[in-house]
Design an enzyme around this catalytic site. Structure first.
Site, mmCIF file in Angstrom:
data_model
loop_
_atom_site.group_PDB
_atom_site.id
_atom_site.type_symbol
_atom_site.label_atom_id
_atom_site.label_comp_id
_atom_site.label_asym_id
_atom_site.label_seq_id
_atom_site.Cartn_x
_atom_site.Cartn_y
_atom_site.Cartn_z
ATOM 1 C CG ASP A 1 -6.182 11.379 -6.483
ATOM 2 O OD1 ASP A 1 -5.535 11.975 -5.609
ATOM 3 O OD2 ASP A 1 -6.783 11.962 -7.403
ATOM 4 C CG ASP B 1 -1.720 1.191 1.435
ATOM 5 O OD1 ASP B 1 -1.586 2.156 0.639
ATOM 6 O OD2 ASP B 1 -2.520 1.202 2.382
HETATM 7 N N1 AR6 Z 1 -1.244 1.533 -3.137
HETATM 8 C C1 AR6 Z 1 -0.709 1.158 -4.327
HETATM 9 N N2 AR6 Z 1 -1.441 1.010 -5.441
HETATM 10 C C2 AR6 Z 1 -2.767 1.245 -5.362
HETATM 11 C C3 AR6 Z 1 -3.410 1.641 -4.166
HETATM 12 C C4 AR6 Z 1 -2.583 1.788 -3.012
HETATM 13 N N3 AR6 Z 1 -3.081 2.167 -1.831
HETATM 14 N N4 AR6 Z 1 -4.742 1.803 -4.414
HETATM 15 C C5 AR6 Z 1 -4.923 1.497 -5.704
HETATM 16 N N5 AR6 Z 1 -3.741 1.149 -6.278
HETATM 17 P P1 AR6 Z 1 -6.183 4.165 -9.859
HETATM 18 P P2 AR6 Z 1 -5.717 5.499 -12.443
HETATM 19 C C6 AR6 Z 1 -3.460 0.751 -7.668
HETATM 20 O O1 AR6 Z 1 -7.581 3.810 -10.235
HETATM 21 O O2 AR6 Z 1 -6.081 4.270 -13.177
HETATM 22 C C7 AR6 Z 1 -8.714 8.546 -9.439
HETATM 23 O O3 AR6 Z 1 -10.072 8.828 -9.237
HETATM 24 C C8 AR6 Z 1 -4.608 0.202 -8.471
HETATM 25 O O4 AR6 Z 1 -4.820 -1.184 -8.206
HETATM 26 O O5 AR6 Z 1 -5.927 4.642 -8.484
HETATM 27 O O6 AR6 Z 1 -4.470 6.238 -12.840
HETATM 28 C C9 AR6 Z 1 -7.929 9.770 -9.899
HETATM 29 O O7 AR6 Z 1 -8.406 10.950 -9.282
HETATM 30 C C10 AR6 Z 1 -4.121 0.423 -9.902
HETATM 31 O O8 AR6 Z 1 -3.291 -0.655 -10.337
HETATM 32 O O9 AR6 Z 1 -5.580 5.315 -10.847
HETATM 33 C C11 AR6 Z 1 -8.201 9.767 -11.373
HETATM 34 O O10 AR6 Z 1 -9.449 10.363 -11.677
HETATM 35 C C12 AR6 Z 1 -3.262 1.678 -9.772
HETATM 36 O O11 AR6 Z 1 -3.071 1.909 -8.374
HETATM 37 C C13 AR6 Z 1 -8.234 8.292 -11.705
HETATM 38 O O12 AR6 Z 1 -8.604 7.621 -10.517
HETATM 39 C C14 AR6 Z 1 -3.895 2.914 -10.379
HETATM 40 O O13 AR6 Z 1 -5.300 2.885 -10.159
HETATM 41 C C15 AR6 Z 1 -6.854 7.796 -12.103
HETATM 42 O O14 AR6 Z 1 -6.963 6.477 -12.567
#
Ligand code: AR6
Length: 173
Positions: free
Chosen positions: A34, A10
């Protein structure tokens, strides 16, 4: 040359000098990683983000880490996946490069990345891993800072994809 590590975890718990946030162009928070980073850092993070007036896809902006262990958060909006023919790979590569460049400018020795764009933005994990690892390895081979970069995968599946991708391109035996 700095080293790259692939781990599962995480990213909000990271003790790196800087962590990267997979943000959106408003920089005003959202779901996924985020949302988790904003919750863990506290409301001061959003207050600073409001002063930044957004960020273009593929670029990056830096804030303090507030209640996080990490000193800095580097916010980068990744591309939304539209099938791969709309410059997504170039934009994703630009995200990693921009974050590493900012980290270097701020003297960060260690930086942790989530897998940008592979959640809500729908970028296929294996293709994202190829872009991420290539961009990080290229940067590390031509700069002395940061000294350690980690990809923090959020699931075993994601970690396996990153490990397989690394082995395909970089393993020497
Ligand atoms: N630690 C590490 N990785 C994580 C965590 C964590 N705590 N939580 C999720 N992931 P995403 P995006 C992974 O959806 O696709 C937001 O609303 C997750 O499994 O967080 O770039 C923003 O504001 C995935 O593999 O980001 C934007 O609007 C990766 O992080 C939008 O989402 C990215 O997933 C960005 O979408």
């Amino acid at each position: 040359m700095g080293k790259l590590e692939l781990i599962m975890g995480d990213i909000t718990l990271s003790d790196a000098d800087a962590i990267v946030n997979a943000a959106n162009t408003s920089l005003l928070g959202g779901g996924g990683v985020d949302g988790a980073i904003h919750r863990a850092a506290g409301p001061e993070l959003l207050a600073e983000c409001r002063t930044l007036h957004g960020c273009e896809t593929g670029q990056a902006k830096l804030t303090k880490g507030y209640r996080l262990k990490a000193r800095y958060v580097i916010h980068t909006p990744g591309p939304v996946w539209r099938g791969g023919g709309c410059g997504e790979a170039e934009q994703l590569s630009s995200c990693y490069r921009s974050c590493l460049e900012l980290a270097r400018q701020y003297g960060c020795r260690s930086v942790d990345f989530p897998s940008i764009s592979t959640g809500i933005f729908g970028y296929p994990m294996a293709q994202a891993a190829t872009v991420a690892l290539r961009t990080i390895m290229d940067f590390l081979s031509s700069h002395s800072m940061p000294e350690r970069v980690r990809m923090v995968c959020h699931s075993e599946d994601a970690l396996r994809v990153y490990q397989q991708t690394y082995n395909m391109w970089y393993a020497s035996d």
